[in-house]
Design an enzyme around this catalytic site. Structure first.
Site, short mmCIF file in Angstrom:
data_model
loop_
_atom_site.label_atom_id
_atom_site.label_comp_id
_atom_site.label_asym_id
_atom_site.label_seq_id
_atom_site.Cartn_x
_atom_site.Cartn_y
_atom_site.Cartn_z
N SER A 11 0.83 -1.21 0.00
CA SER A 11 0.00 0.00 0.00
C SER A 11 0.86 1.26 0.00
CB SER A 11 -0.90 0.00 1.23
OG SER A 11 -0.10 -0.18 2.39
N GLY A 12 1.98 1.20 -0.72
CA GLY A 12 2.82 2.40 -0.86
C GLY A 12 2.25 3.30 -1.96
N ASN A 13 3.13 4.09 -2.54
CA ASN A 13 2.75 5.05 -3.57
C ASN A 13 2.13 4.33 -4.78
OD1 ASN A 13 4.50 7.19 -5.80
ND2 ASN A 13 2.96 7.91 -4.38
N GLY A 15 1.48 0.87 -4.81
CA GLY A 15 0.53 -0.13 -4.29
C GLY A 15 -0.87 0.46 -4.15
N PHE A 112 11.11 -6.08 0.86
CA PHE A 112 10.21 -6.63 1.89
C PHE A 112 9.50 -7.91 1.45
CE2 PHE A 112 9.90 -1.88 2.53
CZ PHE A 112 10.88 -1.85 3.52
N LYS A 135 9.26 -3.87 -9.01
CA LYS A 135 10.37 -3.63 -9.93
C LYS A 135 11.68 -3.90 -9.21
CE LYS A 135 7.87 -0.54 -13.03
NZ LYS A 135 7.66 0.82 -13.56
N LYS A 246 15.75 -0.72 -15.42
CA LYS A 246 15.69 0.73 -15.73
C LYS A 246 15.94 1.56 -14.47
CE LYS A 246 11.67 1.73 -13.70
NZ LYS A 246 11.44 2.74 -12.65
N GLN A 340 14.42 1.88 -5.45
CA GLN A 340 14.68 0.49 -5.78
C GLN A 340 15.99 0.35 -6.57
OE1 GLN A 340 11.37 -2.07 -5.16
NE2 GLN A 340 12.41 -0.78 -3.68
P1 NAD Z 1 6.89 3.00 -1.70
O1 NAD Z 1 8.17 3.42 -2.32
O2 NAD Z 1 5.82 4.01 -1.57
O3 NAD Z 1 7.26 2.37 -0.29
C1 NAD Z 1 6.55 2.54 0.86
C2 NAD Z 1 5.83 1.28 1.25
O4 NAD Z 1 6.73 0.36 1.90
C3 NAD Z 1 4.72 1.57 2.25
O5 NAD Z 1 3.54 0.88 1.92
C4 NAD Z 1 5.31 1.06 3.54
O6 NAD Z 1 4.32 0.65 4.46
C5 NAD Z 1 6.07 -0.13 3.05
N1 NAD Z 1 7.02 -0.64 4.05
C6 NAD Z 1 7.91 0.07 4.79
N2 NAD Z 1 8.57 -0.77 5.63
C7 NAD Z 1 8.06 -2.01 5.41
C8 NAD Z 1 8.32 -3.29 5.95
N3 NAD Z 1 9.27 -3.48 6.89
N4 NAD Z 1 7.62 -4.35 5.49
C9 NAD Z 1 6.70 -4.20 4.53
N5 NAD Z 1 6.39 -3.01 3.97
C10 NAD Z 1 7.08 -1.93 4.40
O7 NAD Z 1 6.31 1.73 -2.51
P2 NAD Z 1 5.64 1.70 -3.96
O8 NAD Z 1 5.86 2.99 -4.68
O9 NAD Z 1 4.26 1.21 -3.79
O10 NAD Z 1 6.53 0.64 -4.72
C11 NAD Z 1 6.21 -0.73 -4.83
C12 NAD Z 1 6.86 -1.29 -6.08
O11 NAD Z 1 6.28 -0.64 -7.21
C13 NAD Z 1 8.37 -1.03 -6.18
O12 NAD Z 1 9.02 -2.19 -6.67
C14 NAD Z 1 8.49 0.10 -7.18
O13 NAD Z 1 9.69 0.05 -7.96
C15 NAD Z 1 7.30 -0.17 -8.08
N6 NAD Z 1 6.77 1.01 -8.79
C16 NAD Z 1 6.67 2.22 -8.20
C17 NAD Z 1 6.14 3.30 -8.90
C18 NAD Z 1 6.00 4.67 -8.30
O14 NAD Z 1 5.90 5.65 -9.05
N7 NAD Z 1 5.95 4.78 -6.99
C19 NAD Z 1 5.67 3.11 -10.20
C20 NAD Z 1 5.75 1.85 -10.77
C21 NAD Z 1 6.32 0.80 -10.05
P1 13P Z 2 10.90 5.46 -9.49
O1 13P Z 2 10.81 4.32 -8.49
O2 13P Z 2 12.31 5.81 -9.87
O3 13P Z 2 10.08 6.65 -9.09
O4 13P Z 2 10.25 4.92 -10.84
C1 13P Z 2 8.88 4.87 -10.94
C2 13P Z 2 8.53 3.98 -12.06
O5 13P Z 2 8.75 2.79 -11.98
C3 13P Z 2 7.92 4.61 -13.25
O6 13P Z 2 7.47 3.65 -14.16
#
Ligand code: NAD
Ligand code: 13P
Length: 389
Positions: A11-13, A15, A112, A135, A246, A340
């Site tokens: 449930s991050g950004n 999620g 995680f 990713k 990437k 990441q």
């Molecule tokens: P995020 O970067 O927002 O990370 C925060 C999340 O990590 C929160 O939900 C937090 O509760 C959790 N967290 C912190 N400590 C933890 C622990 N000990 N155990 C479990 N969870 C914990 O996360 P995101 O942006 O949702 O990224 C998830 C995946 O999606 C990543 O692999 C990222 O590369 C990929 N992604 C991100 C984006 C983007 O723009 N944010 C876009 C596409 C793909």
């Molecule tokens: P960042 O984790 O570098 O913000 O990349 C987000 C992403 O995966 C865009 O597709």
């Protein structure tokens, strides 16, 4: 007939953004999916700033993030100011979140996932199907370089596909036009000739006939939105690797931009980067198709958007411009969100070292050495080119 119950693990950004996409679709396709979408939240306490419109919610002290999400229908920490559909239920209990779920969407920072899978062992339906939006890659001495779709599939004994694309989360959350790639290629349970690359395919249990099939058409219904265009492919390895690799390249683009070297320098890093993505995929994953990198959102398009405005790019740029370690910038700028690219650069390097192939991937190797302090961003041009005369 029965309906699919979908849950989101994370449930991050991103999620939370994917939970929004999925919950909009389960509501619109309630003949196939149950409307309610459970979303697992790694529980924490949260306090609003005094000038927040929600400040009154925490005036007597911090509140649990799950309670705030369920009351305000907003992930106030990781996706603030985006209204969430009311059929998303934030749940701090991971076993309860996945109970009876037939489709699990994994979306959390890759560091995680191992612990989360251990917590999930024995808790999920044996015929469930997974989709990994993570990713990154996992590198271990015995198994080498594994995709998260494989790690999840093997640990939980289910089939797991992948979703990845040019998807800066906030833009998708704001419903700005984007596209993504979903790779889904489960072995036909009774056809041993399937092309699927998942190693645990012998253990796969069929989805019972009472449920709608989990196929490309229904995957499209689960993820496609008018603002989020889904293309389905079968190359799970290519889709996963595009998203993972990437992030290393985006650090390189940030490093040269932080030096003030301009767009040509960034484009050079991106060109070399996409070549190394393809080379890595072809060298270590037999099923990878070049066109997944060159034609799909998960390849070249994700590289472009990530090097324009992703977190890895932005933090790498600030770290060079300010002369500070990238971990310090991550802590200061991201409010708990996770980079990441840094861990992936180390993981990929550990794997390449073991294979004796560091020299064949000069950009990936250069980024690792810059993070380690062995080289400087200024050294990038000299590290990338062997004469081709
Ligand atoms: P995020 O970067 O927002 O990370 C925060 C999340 O990590 C929160 O939900 C937090 O509760 C959790 N967290 C912190 N400590 C933890 C622990 N000990 N155990 C479990 N969870 C914990 O996360 P995101 O942006 O949702 O990224 C998830 C995946 O999606 C990543 O692999 C990222 O590369 C990929 N992604 C991100 C984006 C983007 O723009 N944010 C876009 C596409 C793909
Ligand atoms: P960042 O984790 O570098 O913000 O990349 C987000 C992403 O995966 C865009 O597709």
């Amino acid at each position: 007939s029965k309906k699919h119950k979908v849950c989101i693990v994370g449930s991050g950004n991103w999620g939370t953004t994917i939970a929004k996409v999925v919950a909009e679709n389960t509501k619109e396709n309630s003949d196939i999916f149950e409307e309610e979408v459970q979303m697992w939240v790694f529980e924490e306490n949260f306090s609003f700033a005094d000038n927040s419109k929600h400040a009154a919610e925490t005036k007597n002290g911090p509140q649990k993030l799950t309670q705030l999400i369920n009351k305000l229908h907003e992930n106030v920490k990781y996706l603030p100011d985006i209204p969430l559909p009311h059929n998303i239920v934030a749940n701090p209990d991971i076993a309860d979140t996945v109970k009876d779920a037939t489709i699990l969407v994994f979306n959390l920072p890759h560091q995680f996932i191992a612990k989360v899978c251990t917590q999930l062992e024995g808790k999920i339906l044996p015929f469930a199907r997974g989709v990994s939006c993570i990713k990154g890659v996992e590198v271990s001495p015995d198994k080498g370089c594994e995709l998260f779709s494989e790690v999840i599939g093997e640990k939980l004994g289910i089939y797991c596909g992948a979703l990845s694309g040019a998807n800066i989360a906030t833009e998708v959350a704001l419903e700005k036009y984007s596209e993504t790639t979903v790779a889904y290629d489960p072995p036909t349970v009774d056809s041993p000739t399937s092309t699927s690359d998942q190693k645990s395919k012998t253990a796969l249990q069929p989805v019972p006939k009472e449920y709608p099939p989990v196929d490309h058409a229904n995957m499209h219904k689960l993820f496609h939105r008018p603002y989020f265009h889904v293309r389905l492919v079968s190359d799970v390895a290519g889709v996963s690797l595009g998203g993972a690799l990437k992030n290393i390249i985006a650090l390189g683009a940030g490093f040269v931009d932080g030096l003030g070297w301009g767009d040509n320098a960034k484009a050079a890093v991106m060109r070399v980067g996409i070549m190394e993505e393809v080379k890595f995929g072809k060298a270590f994953f037999s099923t990878v198709r070049t066109k997944t990198f060159t034609e799909e959102s998960c390849g070249v398009a994700d590289l472009i958007t990530s090097c324009a405005g992703g977190r890895n790019f932005r933090c790498a740029k600030m770290s060079v411009a300010e002369g500070k370690p990238i971990s310090e910038i991550e802590e200061r700028e991201l409010n708990g969100q996770k980079l990441q690219g840094t861990s992936t650069a180390y993981e990929v390097n550990a794997f390449l070292k073991k294979q004796g192939k560091e020299k064949d991937f000069p950009l990936f190797t250069a980024i690792y050495n810059i993070l380690e302090g062995n080289k400087r961003p200024q050294d990038i041009p000299a590290l990338l080119y062997k004469s081709n005369l």
